[in-house]
Design an enzyme around this catalytic site. Structure first.
Site, PDB file in Angstrom:
ATOM      1  CG  PHE A  46      -1.553   1.239   1.610  1.00 15.44           C
ATOM      2  CD1 PHE A  46      -2.232   2.022   0.675  1.00 15.44           C
ATOM      3  CD2 PHE A  46      -1.463   1.696   2.927  1.00 15.44           C
ATOM      4  CE1 PHE A  46      -2.801   3.237   1.052  1.00 15.44           C
ATOM      5  CE2 PHE A  46      -2.031   2.905   3.303  1.00 15.44           C
ATOM      6  CZ  PHE A  46      -2.690   3.678   2.358  1.00 15.44           C
ATOM      7  CG  LEU A 105       5.193  -9.883  -5.539  1.00 15.36           C
ATOM      8  CD1 LEU A 105       5.019 -10.475  -6.943  1.00 15.36           C
ATOM      9  CD2 LEU A 105       4.557  -8.486  -5.507  1.00 15.36           C
ATOM     10  CG  ASP A 108      12.803 -12.888   1.743  1.00 10.56           C
ATOM     11  OD1 ASP A 108      12.974 -11.919   2.512  1.00 10.56           O
ATOM     12  OD2 ASP A 108      12.485 -14.018   2.156  1.00 10.56           O
ATOM     13  CE1 TYR A 159       4.277  -4.008  12.155  1.00  8.14           C
ATOM     14  CE2 TYR A 159       3.062  -2.674  13.747  1.00  8.14           C
ATOM     15  CZ  TYR A 159       3.694  -2.802  12.527  1.00  8.14           C
ATOM     16  OH  TYR A 159       3.774  -1.721  11.688  1.00  8.14           O
TER      17      TYR A 159
HETATM   18  N1  NAD Z   1      -0.338   1.226   7.019  1.00  6.62           N
HETATM   19  C1  NAD Z   1      -0.126   1.742   8.226  1.00  6.62           C
HETATM   20  O1  NAD Z   1      -1.012   2.319   8.844  1.00  6.62           O
HETATM   21  C2  NAD Z   1       1.236   1.637   8.883  1.00  6.62           C
HETATM   22  C3  NAD Z   1       1.384   2.165  10.184  1.00  6.62           C
HETATM   23  C4  NAD Z   1       2.624   2.066  10.800  1.00  6.62           C
HETATM   24  C5  NAD Z   1       3.687   1.499  10.131  1.00  6.62           C
HETATM   25  N2  NAD Z   1       3.511   0.989   8.880  1.00  6.62           N
HETATM   26  C6  NAD Z   1       4.669   0.370   8.214  1.00  6.62           C
HETATM   27  O2  NAD Z   1       4.757   0.861   6.894  1.00  6.62           O
HETATM   28  C7  NAD Z   1       5.247  -0.168   6.033  1.00  6.62           C
HETATM   29  C8  NAD Z   1       4.309  -0.357   4.854  1.00  6.62           C
HETATM   30  O3  NAD Z   1       3.012  -0.689   5.348  1.00  6.62           O
HETATM   31  P1  NAD Z   1       1.787  -0.984   4.356  1.00  6.62           P
HETATM   32  O4  NAD Z   1       0.564  -0.586   5.076  1.00  6.62           O
HETATM   33  O5  NAD Z   1       2.068  -0.442   3.031  1.00  6.62           O
HETATM   34  O6  NAD Z   1       1.823  -2.571   4.342  1.00  6.62           O
HETATM   35  P2  NAD Z   1       1.732  -3.592   3.114  1.00  6.62           P
HETATM   36  O7  NAD Z   1       1.550  -4.950   3.705  1.00  6.62           O
HETATM   37  O8  NAD Z   1       0.752  -3.115   2.116  1.00  6.62           O
HETATM   38  O9  NAD Z   1       3.196  -3.477   2.497  1.00  6.62           O
HETATM   39  C9  NAD Z   1       4.292  -4.225   2.998  1.00  6.62           C
HETATM   40  C10 NAD Z   1       4.912  -4.913   1.802  1.00  6.62           C
HETATM   41  O10 NAD Z   1       6.067  -5.647   2.240  1.00  6.62           O
HETATM   42  C11 NAD Z   1       6.127  -6.841   1.478  1.00  6.62           C
HETATM   43  N3  NAD Z   1       6.958  -7.804   2.195  1.00  6.62           N
HETATM   44  C12 NAD Z   1       6.649  -8.485   3.339  1.00  6.62           C
HETATM   45  N4  NAD Z   1       7.671  -9.290   3.663  1.00  6.62           N
HETATM   46  C13 NAD Z   1       8.654  -9.104   2.733  1.00  6.62           C
HETATM   47  C14 NAD Z   1       9.945  -9.654   2.527  1.00  6.62           C
HETATM   48  N5  NAD Z   1      10.453 -10.574   3.357  1.00  6.62           N
HETATM   49  N6  NAD Z   1      10.669  -9.235   1.463  1.00  6.62           N
HETATM   50  C15 NAD Z   1      10.161  -8.316   0.590  1.00  6.62           C
HETATM   51  N7  NAD Z   1       8.931  -7.771   0.731  1.00  6.62           N
HETATM   52  C16 NAD Z   1       8.190  -8.156   1.791  1.00  6.62           C
HETATM   53  C17 NAD Z   1       4.682  -7.282   1.331  1.00  6.62           C
HETATM   54  O11 NAD Z   1       4.488  -8.167   0.239  1.00  6.62           O
HETATM   55  C18 NAD Z   1       3.981  -5.950   1.136  1.00  6.62           C
HETATM   56  O12 NAD Z   1       3.850  -5.633  -0.235  1.00  6.62           O
HETATM   57  C19 NAD Z   1       5.413  -1.405   6.903  1.00  6.62           C
HETATM   58  O13 NAD Z   1       6.753  -1.467   7.322  1.00  6.62           O
HETATM   59  C20 NAD Z   1       4.508  -1.137   8.088  1.00  6.62           C
HETATM   60  O14 NAD Z   1       4.946  -1.802   9.251  1.00  6.62           O
HETATM   61  C21 NAD Z   1       2.306   1.043   8.245  1.00  6.62           C
END
Ligand code: NAD
Length: 333
Positions: A32, A54, A74, A161
């Protein structure tokens, strides 16, 4: 598009630093926030390499950014990551496992990606001479006695987490202090916007509520609905990353809150606003509060404002309007 502009500018038109064209590596690019970052950086005229395994994200999220070079990698695979990172000046590190509930069920999987993976990203940054902006989370605050939340409060992670994000912040700080890798950790507060996945039971509350209202389903409220969040529109987070990637001296090694910095919205009020914007009258189902969920989050963003010039612009109603419009369009196509 600003590609040939002599000086890089933010979407707002504000200049952030004179590095007109840079090469960025975005981890979690198909997720996202990662996919919004891809679009934002391409629009600012930068070269972007995106990696994702992915596991959660989807290539559909990158369909609007054909300029991005995507590699399925990864982040724990140091040699593949090292190869794609070559030539990058900045890494926006967003790959992570992120469901609080799943982290309680399988903490080791979260440790592998969020802690070990972050260590790998930092090692690669050192190798290729890149700086790192790390996506941290307001969840590390846990429940506090005072609000709004400032970065100097004692972290009280309530879930594995949150603990992994705290470890990531500590690694980032220490890589700057001891190894000279410039880093900034941004603590995000409930980011929302177009493209957020509504489908899993672990999905964030805004896409779940929007889809329930648009689909005529009953939205689920966990707990009493009075838990409050500092919902932050994704464009403001893209801007925070652009500002942080300029790595001002005083901000290096630091942790900065990146929230909306407004009065937080309760989950019950959020549902009423979404109902009014979608012209629906949902009848919510109430379920018990979820383990690991915090009661309130409210960011004090003055440090981010002072150190990187962060100034979020999108108010909750406007952000919800844009998000609902995106979900409507998607359901119609
Ligand atoms: N969305 C929120 O409200 C929020 C709040 C606080 C922190 N965050 C942090 O922001 C970042 C992005 O969040 P998001 O909401 O876009 O989440 P998301 O799940 O949409 O995006 C995370 C992406 O990381 C990829 N991923 C997971 N493990 C992986 C690996 N081993 N190697 C490569 N890719 C991998 C997933 O496929 C996914 O596309 C994350 O680190 C999350 O912890 C998000």
């Amino acid at each position: 598009m600003a590609r040939d502009a002599g000086r890089a500018r933010l979407a707002s038109g504000r200049a952030y630093e004179d590095h007109s064209r840079m090469r960025f590596l975005i981890t979690g690019a198909a997720g996202f926030i990662g996919s919004h970052l891809c679009r934002g950086l391409v629009a600012e005229g930068h070269d972007v390499v995106g990696v994702d395994d992915l596991s959660e994200g989807s290539l559909e999220n990158l369909a609007a950014s054909p300029e991005v070079r995507f590699e399925r990698v990864d982040i724990c695979d140091a040699s593949s990551l090292g190869e794609v990172a070559r030539g990058c000046q900045t890494i926006l590190h967003h790959a992570a496992r992120k469901s609080v509930q799943r982290s309680i069920e399988d903490p080791s999987a979260f440790d592998r990606v969020n802690v070990r993976g972050t260590l790998t990203v930092l090692e690669i940054a050192r190798e290729v001479g890149a700086s790192v902006v790390f996506a941290s989370s307001s969840s590390i605050f846990g429940d506090q006695d005072r609000y709004p939340l400032t970065e100097d409060m004692e972290p009280r992670p309530r879930s594995p987490y949150a603990a992994t994000k705290l470890a990531g912040e500590a690694y980032c700080r220490s890589w700057w202090e001891s190894l000279g890798v410039p880093t900034i950790s941004l603590r995000y507060f409930n980011v929302y916007g177009p493209g957020q996945d509504p489908s899993s039971p672990y999905a964030a509350v805004i896409p779940r509520f929007v889809m329930a209202c648009l689909g005529g389903d009953r939205p689920v409220i966990y707990g009493d609905g009075l838990q409050a969040r500092d919902f932050t529109y994704v464009d403001d987070i893209v801007e925070a990353n652009l500002l942080a990637s300029a790595m001002p001296d005083r901000a290096r090694g630091r942790v900065l809150n990146a929230g909306a910095g407004r009065v937080p919205t309760t989950v019950a009020d959020l549902l009423s606003t979404i109902a009014s914007l979608t012209e629906t009258s949902p009848d919510p189902v109430h379920r018990p509060a979820r383990e690991g969920d915090i009661r309130r989050s409210e960011a004090d963003i003055s440090l981010a404002r002072d150190l990187i010039g962060y100034a979020p612009k999108v108010a909750i109603e406007e952000g919800l309007r844009r998000t609902i419009a995106w979900f409507r369009e998607r359901s119609a196509s």
